[in-house]
Scaffold this active site. Structure first.
Site, short mmCIF file in Angstrom:
data_model
loop_
_atom_site.label_atom_id
_atom_site.label_comp_id
_atom_site.label_asym_id
_atom_site.label_seq_id
_atom_site.Cartn_x
_atom_site.Cartn_y
_atom_site.Cartn_z
N ASP A 96 0.83 -1.20 0.00
CA ASP A 96 0.00 0.00 0.00
C ASP A 96 0.87 1.26 0.00
OD1 ASP A 96 -1.79 2.04 0.60
OD2 ASP A 96 -3.00 0.76 1.91
N THR B 262 -4.06 15.34 -14.28
CA THR B 262 -5.21 15.27 -15.18
C THR B 262 -5.51 16.63 -15.79
OG1 THR B 262 -7.61 14.97 -15.21
CG2 THR B 262 -6.67 15.45 -13.09
N SER C 192 -14.25 17.85 -9.06
CA SER C 192 -14.70 16.78 -8.14
C SER C 192 -13.68 16.67 -7.01
CB SER C 192 -14.79 15.43 -8.87
OG SER C 192 -13.49 14.91 -9.11
N TYR D 191 -12.14 14.06 -6.31
CA TYR D 191 -11.01 13.34 -6.93
C TYR D 191 -10.08 14.30 -7.67
CZ TYR D 191 -8.66 11.73 -11.07
OH TYR D 191 -7.72 11.60 -12.06
N HIS D 192 -10.66 15.16 -8.53
CA HIS D 192 -9.81 16.08 -9.30
C HIS D 192 -9.01 16.99 -8.36
CE1 HIS D 192 -12.42 14.85 -12.75
NE2 HIS D 192 -11.32 15.07 -13.44
N LYS E 135 -5.64 15.70 -7.34
CA LYS E 135 -4.58 15.88 -8.34
C LYS E 135 -3.99 17.28 -8.24
CE LYS E 135 -4.86 11.91 -10.62
NZ LYS E 135 -3.75 10.98 -10.79
N VAL F 29 -8.65 8.53 -21.19
CA VAL F 29 -8.05 7.47 -22.01
C VAL F 29 -9.13 6.48 -22.43
CG1 VAL F 29 -6.25 5.70 -22.08
CG2 VAL F 29 -5.91 7.77 -20.74
N ASN G 290 -15.19 4.69 -23.44
CA ASN G 290 -15.29 3.28 -23.06
C ASN G 290 -16.72 2.89 -22.70
OD1 ASN G 290 -12.61 2.97 -23.58
ND2 ASN G 290 -11.95 2.75 -21.45
N1 USQ Z 1 -19.93 11.82 -19.49
C1 USQ Z 1 -21.09 11.69 -20.20
N2 USQ Z 1 -21.71 10.48 -20.24
C2 USQ Z 1 -21.19 9.38 -19.61
C3 USQ Z 1 -19.99 9.51 -18.90
C4 USQ Z 1 -19.37 10.73 -18.86
O1 USQ Z 1 -21.59 12.66 -20.78
O2 USQ Z 1 -21.82 8.31 -19.70
C5 USQ Z 1 -19.24 13.12 -19.45
C6 USQ Z 1 -18.96 13.66 -18.06
O3 USQ Z 1 -20.08 14.34 -17.51
C7 USQ Z 1 -17.78 14.58 -18.34
C8 USQ Z 1 -17.06 13.87 -19.49
O4 USQ Z 1 -18.00 12.96 -20.05
O5 USQ Z 1 -18.22 15.82 -18.80
C9 USQ Z 1 -15.84 13.10 -19.04
O6 USQ Z 1 -16.24 12.23 -18.00
P1 USQ Z 1 -15.47 10.86 -17.74
O7 USQ Z 1 -16.23 10.07 -16.74
O8 USQ Z 1 -15.13 10.21 -19.03
O9 USQ Z 1 -14.07 11.38 -17.16
P2 USQ Z 1 -13.70 12.16 -15.83
O10 USQ Z 1 -14.70 11.99 -14.76
O11 USQ Z 1 -13.36 13.55 -16.22
O12 USQ Z 1 -12.40 11.38 -15.37
C10 USQ Z 1 -11.59 10.62 -16.29
C11 USQ Z 1 -10.73 9.68 -15.48
C12 USQ Z 1 -9.81 10.50 -14.58
C13 USQ Z 1 -9.02 11.49 -15.41
C14 USQ Z 1 -9.94 12.35 -16.26
C15 USQ Z 1 -9.21 13.22 -17.26
O13 USQ Z 1 -11.55 8.81 -14.69
O14 USQ Z 1 -8.95 9.61 -13.88
O15 USQ Z 1 -8.30 12.31 -14.54
O16 USQ Z 1 -10.79 11.50 -17.04
S1 USQ Z 1 -10.08 14.72 -17.54
O17 USQ Z 1 -11.46 14.43 -17.95
O18 USQ Z 1 -9.37 15.47 -18.53
O19 USQ Z 1 -10.13 15.41 -16.24
#
Ligand code: USQ
Length: 384
Positions: free
Chosen positions: A74, A144, A179, A181-182, A185, A211, A239
């Site tokens: 851990d 991120t 969030s 979580y964010h 970071k 990703v 995904n």
């Molecule tokens: N979203 C939809 N429909 C869905 C799922 C998500 O519209 O079914 C939207 C969310 O509301 C958001 C966007 O898609 O506006 C991205 O959401 P996400 O769940 O794909 O990604 P996020 O929560 O932002 O987090 C993911 C990873 C995280 C990484 C981040 C990069 O889980 O570890 O830090 O992507 S970033 O988005 O650039 O902050």
């Protein structure tokens, strides 16, 4: 190079271990298998049938002849991290060993605190282990793009020039995370910059987009596949859309669907990490790389997934559902990305080409998607 991967059992960590070993690096890794437990906790499973770490290591050895060294433990235990780093003496540590899910951190106070303690303390333990044992080691830290939020300005790579009341300075670009979580970071970024300032730790802070995909040259048989999640907590936008299409679930852009982010394919994430590892920062340097292939709105993504899904006889129906998150649904989004292309990064495939790999692969696991289908629709809300 000796590379140590924190979080070697994860979506990125397992993929990166094999990718780097294939390139001739000497790879070790740590994991406490937490991701498997959290996905089970929310009643879901990886769509790909992933093996135990022991079986993975054996399967990879058989397929490639390469050994990966693994320590189960851990990262929040400082003595353990210190010991492992001391034993391995890595040239580079890649920090992927964190809880990556915004929705998980939004469940309740326990999940918020657990995410913050796990992510921030684990990262601090790595900083101290580097200072005490391998002060010249390069720390490649997964941050991120979400640290910056969605400002009504272009987003630079970490720092920007600003003029205020007649004076100029180069300062960290404002962070507006979305969030709990964010936020972890963002805290990591400040802790890393401070460690760099006082101890001179050389570091690359990677601001990575979302990703997607399931394919790298190393995943030559089922035993070597990385995990793939599509539930509301650990599944991410592309995904999820691909898995939804395979089982005839509506594709679910949230709200108006204008939310725009940077996205990159799994194999390109590996390419970027490798470039950063093989081109380390100078002694005492802290640098920030924005990392993505392209930016898309979620509506645009859903349309692209739907179009490719239809080629495989799937319906690919899109249905914008109420947004469980509090976020801008229409906004400006123009992030820079110059450092990685300057070091030679080129996206491998178009998004469409990647979707032509991901969707048929997922069709092989349709039954496993059906089994986790009840965890697809979002129930965790940002607001009370
Ligand atoms: N979203 C939809 N429909 C869905 C799922 C998500 O519209 O079914 C939207 C969310 O509301 C958001 C966007 O898609 O506006 C991205 O959401 P996400 O769940 O794909 O990604 P996020 O929560 O932002 O987090 C993911 C990873 C995280 C990484 C981040 C990069 O889980 O570890 O830090 O992507 S970033 O988005 O650039 O902050």
């Amino acid at each position: 190079m000796k590379v140590m991967i924190m979080g070697m059992d994860g979506y990125l960590g397992w993929t990166l271990g094999m990718y780097l070993a294939d390139k001739g690096h000497e790879v070790s890794g740590i994991d406490n298998m937490l991701r498997r437990k959290m996905v089970a906790e929310i009643g879901s499973q990886s769509i790909t049938p992933i093996k135990s770490m022991e079986e993975r290591l054996d399967a990879y050895k058989k397929a490639s002849g390469n050994d990966l060294t693994f320590y189960k433990g851990d990262l929040t235990e400082s003595a353990f991290v210190n010991l492992a780093v001391k034993k391995e003496e890595p040239d580079c540590i890649v920090q992927l060993g964190q809880i990556p899910a915004a929705p998980y951190s939004m469940i309740d106070v326990e999940h918020c605190n657990f995410t913050q303690v796990n992510n921030i303390i684990g990262h601090n333990n790595i900083l101290f282990a580097i200072k005490d044992n391998v002060p010249d080691c390069h720390l490649l830290k997964l941050g991120t793009m979400g640290e910056y939020g969605t400002p009504n300005l272009d987003i630079p790579e970490g720092f920007f020039e600003i003029e205020y009341r007649g004076r100029k300075d180069k300062l960290p670009f404002p962070r507006q995370p979305g969030s709990w979580y964010h936020l972890t970071k963002v805290h990591d970024t400040w802790n890393l910059m401070f460690a760099n300032k006082i101890w001179g730790i050389r570091a690359t802070d990677v601001m990575q987009g979302v990703v997607h995909g399931l394919n790298t040259p190393q995943m030559v048989n089922e035993d070597l596949l990385t995990r793939y999640d599509a539930d509301e907590v650990f599944g991410t936008a592309i995904n999820r859309f691909c898995a939804q299409a395979v089982v005839g679930h509506d594709l679910t852009p949230y709200g108006k669907g204008g939310q725009t982010r940077g996205y990159l394919a799994l194999r390109d994430s590996m390419q970027c990490f490798t470039i950063a590892i093989e081109n380390p920062p100078k002694e005492g340097e802290y640098r920030v790389f924005n990392q993505f292939d392209e930016t898309y709105s979620v509506n645009d993504l859903a349309e692209r997934v739907s179009k490719v899904a239809q080629e495989y006889g799937l319906e690919g129906k899109i249905w914008n559902i109420p947004n469980p998150r509090l976020e801008a649904e229409e906004h400006y989004y123009e992030p820079d990305m110059e450092h990685l292309p300057n070091l030679g990064f080129k996206p491998t495939n178009s998004l469409e080409d990647e979707l032509h790999i991901t969707i048929p692969k997922l069709m092989e696991y349709k039954d496993r998607i059906e089994a986790m289908r009840h965890t697809i629709d979002p129930k965790i809300k940002w607001t009370a």
